[in-house]
Every structure is written in structure tokens, then in C-alpha cells.
Design an enzyme around this catalytic site. Sequence first.
Site, mmCIF file in Angstrom:
data_model
loop_
_atom_site.group_PDB
_atom_site.id
_atom_site.type_symbol
_atom_site.label_atom_id
_atom_site.label_comp_id
_atom_site.label_asym_id
_atom_site.label_seq_id
_atom_site.Cartn_x
_atom_site.Cartn_y
_atom_site.Cartn_z
ATOM 1 N N ASP A 1 0.814 -1.217 0.000
ATOM 2 C CA ASP A 1 0.000 0.000 0.000
ATOM 3 C C ASP A 1 0.851 1.273 0.000
ATOM 4 O O ASP A 1 0.312 2.384 0.084
ATOM 5 C CB ASP A 1 -0.935 0.024 1.217
ATOM 6 C CG ASP A 1 -2.257 -0.691 0.951
ATOM 7 O OD1 ASP A 1 -2.644 -0.802 -0.233
ATOM 8 O OD2 ASP A 1 -2.892 -1.137 1.921
ATOM 9 N N ARG B 1 0.351 -1.753 7.500
ATOM 10 C CA ARG B 1 0.915 -0.531 6.908
ATOM 11 C C ARG B 1 1.849 0.219 7.871
ATOM 12 O O ARG B 1 2.441 1.240 7.490
ATOM 13 C CB ARG B 1 -0.220 0.410 6.449
ATOM 14 C CG ARG B 1 -1.124 -0.176 5.374
ATOM 15 C CD ARG B 1 -1.953 0.915 4.685
ATOM 16 N NE ARG B 1 -1.111 1.841 3.933
ATOM 17 C CZ ARG B 1 -1.552 2.967 3.369
ATOM 18 N NH1 ARG B 1 -2.828 3.295 3.493
ATOM 19 N NH2 ARG B 1 -0.744 3.761 2.695
ATOM 20 N N ARG C 1 -10.270 5.456 10.524
ATOM 21 C CA ARG C 1 -8.817 5.311 10.645
ATOM 22 C C ARG C 1 -8.239 6.267 11.697
ATOM 23 O O ARG C 1 -7.783 5.836 12.742
ATOM 24 C CB ARG C 1 -8.151 5.571 9.287
ATOM 25 C CG ARG C 1 -8.598 4.614 8.179
ATOM 26 C CD ARG C 1 -8.046 3.229 8.381
ATOM 27 N NE ARG C 1 -8.446 2.295 7.340
ATOM 28 C CZ ARG C 1 -7.752 2.064 6.231
ATOM 29 N NH1 ARG C 1 -6.628 2.710 6.008
ATOM 30 N NH2 ARG C 1 -8.183 1.186 5.342
ATOM 31 N N HIS D 1 -11.651 7.201 4.466
ATOM 32 C CA HIS D 1 -10.714 8.311 4.673
ATOM 33 C C HIS D 1 -11.419 9.596 4.235
ATOM 34 O O HIS D 1 -12.207 9.582 3.281
ATOM 35 C CB HIS D 1 -9.471 8.169 3.772
ATOM 36 C CG HIS D 1 -8.343 7.375 4.351
ATOM 37 N ND1 HIS D 1 -7.505 6.615 3.558
ATOM 38 C CD2 HIS D 1 -7.876 7.241 5.628
ATOM 39 C CE1 HIS D 1 -6.570 6.053 4.326
ATOM 40 N NE2 HIS D 1 -6.780 6.399 5.574
ATOM 41 N N CYS E 1 -4.761 9.854 -3.149
ATOM 42 C CA CYS E 1 -4.067 8.882 -2.294
ATOM 43 C C CYS E 1 -2.617 8.702 -2.717
ATOM 44 O O CYS E 1 -1.765 8.381 -1.891
ATOM 45 C CB CYS E 1 -4.750 7.523 -2.378
ATOM 46 S SG CYS E 1 -6.434 7.505 -1.812
HETATM 47 N N1 ARG Z 1 -5.338 0.168 0.779
HETATM 48 C C1 ARG Z 1 -5.095 1.428 1.398
HETATM 49 C C2 ARG Z 1 -5.693 1.442 2.783
HETATM 50 O O1 ARG Z 1 -6.771 0.922 2.946
HETATM 51 C C3 ARG Z 1 -5.640 2.537 0.568
HETATM 52 C C4 ARG Z 1 -5.283 3.891 1.080
HETATM 53 C C5 ARG Z 1 -5.844 4.970 0.236
HETATM 54 N N2 ARG Z 1 -5.279 6.207 0.553
HETATM 55 C C6 ARG Z 1 -5.965 7.322 0.817
HETATM 56 N N3 ARG Z 1 -5.306 8.414 1.007
HETATM 57 N N4 ARG Z 1 -7.265 7.307 0.909
HETATM 58 O O2 ARG Z 1 -5.109 1.934 3.721
#
Ligand code: ARG
Length: 261
Positions: free
Chosen positions: A57, A82, A131, A160, A254
Amino acid sequence: MCSPEHFTVEYAINPWMDVTTPVDAGLAVKQWDRLRETLVALGHEVHLLTPEAGLPDMVYAANGAFVVDGTVYGARFKHEQRAAEAAAHRAFYEEHGWRFIAPSETNEGEGDFAYLPEAHGGLILAGYGFRTEPAAHAEAQEALGRPVVSLHLVDPRFYHLDVALASIDDENVVYYPGAFSAASQKVLAQLFPDAIVADDEDALAFGLNLVSDGLNVVLNNEATRLAGKLKAAGYHPVPVELAELKKGGGSVKCCIAELRH
Ligand code: ARG
């Protein structure tokens, strides 16, 4: 930006990710490279972060930090898959002489923070619900010395802030109301009476996950109605194709961490 050389979908931490869908990393790199070239052609300088194997990612560079007025508020990822990305971003900023502030609270950088230098004297918008923790909003306000407005994200597809809202210039935003709680929708309407509002289809096509320099708005090519609304409002939409990276749950914004001196 960080190349998707090692991009795969091998775990699922948002509703867009499906580990059974095959990913074409070669095509992802090609599409990502076209995004990079688009930014360069528009006159922007692009720095590259070295991608690391085992961090699929990492291409979503926006999540690694949040920079305002030359100060970097570091990220602390929610998911352990991550977590190691944060150190790579930190090293980049420290090597390049930025003032770096390490976070104690969970936050995913520009994924959940947006900055509007001319709105109400300089305003940070921050998302929570999936998140980034609300405690990080307070921490960011202390680190960056700008008021932070907390917005509650309620739809898991918009996990997000940057998939639900974007700044289109120094003082205005485009957003998808359905991603926010009723009270946060009210707050947004009060702060941004002239905002451009996106519909379901454009939002689900990652249309809000855009990057604007105040005139040129680089956005996912499937968000066609949003492109029309931007054009009607005097902006210059620049559509790009990022279908492979959509499989990880992200698009234009992203992939880009903005460096604000
Ligand atoms: N697969 C990543 C996650 O779920 C995607 C992140 C996307 N980034 C963003 N800035 N929205 O963390």
C-alpha cells in the site's frame, strides 16, 4: 509519490479491497507513471519515495504524513500491515530538512487531513470514524498551530476524508455529503456555502480523491459529471485513469503527498 512496483491486494482493510481480484502491477505502474507525468507537465515538482517490498500500500503516499507551512505531522497507521510505512516517510522528510513532529495518536496523514490556507484564516479539516482517531485531530492542531475541524465519516466505503472531500483551491472544497454524519454535513455547509457537491456515482468512482493546484484539477476519469461541474465553476479538470489502484481503495489524491513549504 511512491511507485506501485510492489503493489498487490494481499490483505483487505477497506471495502474496496478484494484479495481474490487479480492486480496487474505492470499496468498499475504505467497508470501511476502517467499521473506523475501529468503533474510534471502542469509544472509541479515530484519527489519520489523508494517503494519497499512487503509494503503493497506504499503507493498511497498521502497517508504517510500531513504537511502545513513547512511542518510535518507524522503518521501512525491504524493497521499493522501498513505500520512500517511511517518510518519511510519520516526518513524522507528528515533527509530533506523538514521540521518533523512524531505523532502519539493514530492518524493516516493526508488521508484524513486537508488544509485550506485561505479559508477562515487557515483551516485544517480532519476526518474520523474509520482510521484517524479524534485525539490525533487535537494533536495535529497543537503540532501545526491551525484550527482543526473534526468531521465524522459514517460510510465505510469512504473510510478516509480524502475519498469524500477535497480542496479545489485555497478556500473552497468539493465533497460528497453522504459520507458524513448529519451534524458534520451541517458544519460543512456552514463553513463552505459555495462548495461543489458531488453525487453518489462520482463519489463512488473516487471522483473526490483529487488533487487541485487551484486551477487544474487532476481527477479519476470515471467521475465525468464532477468534471463537468468543476468546468462550469471555472476550473480545468484533468482526467487520469487509475483503474488498477482503485482495487486497493484509492485514486489520484491517495498517490500524492503534498509538500507545503
Ligand atoms: N489500501 C489502502 C488502505 O486501505 C488505501 C489507502 C488509500 N489512501 C488514501 N489516502 N485514501 O489503507
